[in-house]
Motif scaffolding. Structure first.
Motif, short mmCIF file in Angstrom:
data_model
loop_
_atom_site.label_atom_id
_atom_site.label_comp_id
_atom_site.label_asym_id
_atom_site.label_seq_id
_atom_site.Cartn_x
_atom_site.Cartn_y
_atom_site.Cartn_z
N GLY A 279 48.41 -58.73 44.58
CA GLY A 279 49.43 -59.28 45.52
C GLY A 279 50.79 -59.24 44.64
O GLY A 279 50.54 -59.63 43.44
N TYR A 280 51.62 -58.76 45.25
CA TYR A 280 53.06 -58.61 44.52
C TYR A 280 53.94 -58.60 45.47
O TYR A 280 54.22 -57.87 46.61
CB TYR A 280 53.07 -57.42 43.62
N ALA A 281 55.08 -59.44 44.88
CA ALA A 281 56.64 -59.20 45.75
C ALA A 281 57.64 -59.45 44.83
O ALA A 281 57.58 -60.02 43.94
CB ALA A 281 56.46 -60.21 46.83
N SER A 282 58.92 -58.99 45.06
CA SER A 282 60.12 -59.03 44.12
C SER A 282 61.39 -59.23 45.03
O SER A 282 61.26 -58.56 46.28
CB SER A 282 60.14 -57.90 43.28
N ASP A 283 62.36 -59.82 44.42
CA ASP A 283 63.68 -59.91 45.06
C ASP A 283 64.56 -59.94 44.10
O ASP A 283 64.47 -61.08 43.27
CB ASP A 283 63.40 -61.09 46.34
N GLU A 284 65.61 -59.88 44.39
CA GLU A 284 67.03 -60.19 43.53
C GLU A 284 67.78 -60.74 44.52
O GLU A 284 68.29 -60.13 45.55
CB GLU A 284 67.42 -58.76 42.67
N THR A 285 68.66 -61.80 43.96
CA THR A 285 69.68 -62.41 44.55
C THR A 285 70.71 -62.81 43.74
O THR A 285 70.58 -63.04 42.34
CB THR A 285 68.90 -63.76 45.39
N ILE A 286 72.07 -63.05 44.45
CA ILE A 286 73.07 -63.62 43.53
C ILE A 286 72.86 -65.10 43.80
O ILE A 286 72.68 -65.70 44.75
CB ILE A 286 74.53 -63.16 44.25
N CYS A 287 73.21 -65.83 42.69
CA CYS A 287 73.01 -67.23 42.56
C CYS A 287 74.16 -67.90 43.36
O CYS A 287 75.54 -67.54 43.05
CB CYS A 287 72.91 -67.82 41.32
N GLU A 288 74.15 -68.75 44.15
CA GLU A 288 75.21 -69.41 45.03
C GLU A 288 75.64 -70.71 44.52
O GLU A 288 76.60 -71.17 44.78
CB GLU A 288 74.57 -69.76 46.45
#
Length: 244
Positions: free
Chosen positions: A80-89
């Protein structure tokens, strides 16, 4: 790369005996710190057979210049694997939204303990990487029923209480009986607000429950399952019995 594609690639690698590439060792530069993580507001992620489940992963971090972005990974059993990149709010946290679809992303072997890792970048180019900040549980949803009979019943006579415990299968998208599980039989007397555990019964080979008790007072009967590392806790609807 989307979360769904990343999970599908990891699952395909696992199917041929490979695993996802190893992550960087923990480390960083400057004063950036990862303080902790909150997944799904502190609750297990519970998924049934039909609908996708979305949940937040909040990375708590600090840098004196403020936070810029976070690249977060979720690693679980069964490749199982998932990834995400986000800008910090905010200057103190970075929130990701993940969605797991039981009909696309999951199989039964992926239920259990998952680990959260994150690479956090600060505005001043400092950064921090922690491979395993903390863990959370990804669980298969469960169902539980109760039936008490006969209704009504004479005081002092035998009352039969039955039920069935089932859990979601991410392999065939159905609910199947959960076998050999301890489930508590609980009773609440009419006029009371408190349930008392009367006994504990194990489910049989089809997930069914059956026991007998002596009818003593009007009240509500229910079954209560504590859950496991792979399956959600569940308390059934209560069944009222009139004792005459």
């Amino acid at each position: 790369m989307s979360k769904r594609i990343a999970m599908s690639i990891a699952a395909a690698l696992g199917a041929i005996g490979l695993v996802a590439p190893a992550a960087y060792a923990d480390g960083g530069a400057g004063d950036t710190e990862i303080l902790g993580v909150t997944v799904n507001h502190g609750s297990s992620v519970i998924i049934g057979t039909t609908y996708p489940k979305s949940f937040d992963v909040e990375i708590d971090a600090y840098d004196d210049s403020g936070l810029l972005s976070a690249d977060t990974t979720l690693d679980g059993p069964g490749a199982g694997y998932a990834s995400d990149e986000t800008i910090c709010e905010t200057d103190y946290s970075c929130t990701h939204s993940f969605t797991f679809d039981p009909r696309v992303d999951l199989d039964n072997g992926q239920a259990g303990t998952w680990y959260v890792g994150s690479w956090v970048d600060a505005i001043d180019d400092d950064y921090r990487w922690d491979e395993r900040i903390d863990s959370f549980r990804l669980k298969r949803a469960s169902t539980l029923t109760t039936n008490a009979s006969p209704e009504p019943v004479q005081k002092g006579r035998t009352l039969a209480v039955t039920g069935t415990l089932k859990r979601a299968s991410w392999d065939d998208y159905k609910y199947h009986g959960y076998t050999s599980q301890p489930v508590k039989l609980q009773f609440r007397k009419k006029g009371s607000s408190t349930y008392t555990t009367i006994k504990t019964v194990k489910t049989n080979s089809t997930g069914a429950l059956k026991t007998t008790v002596t009818a003593s007072a009007d009240g509500y009967w229910r079954w209560s399952f504590a859950g496991t590392t792979t399956t959600s806790a569940k308390t059934s609807e209560s069944d009222f019995v009139d004792v005459r």
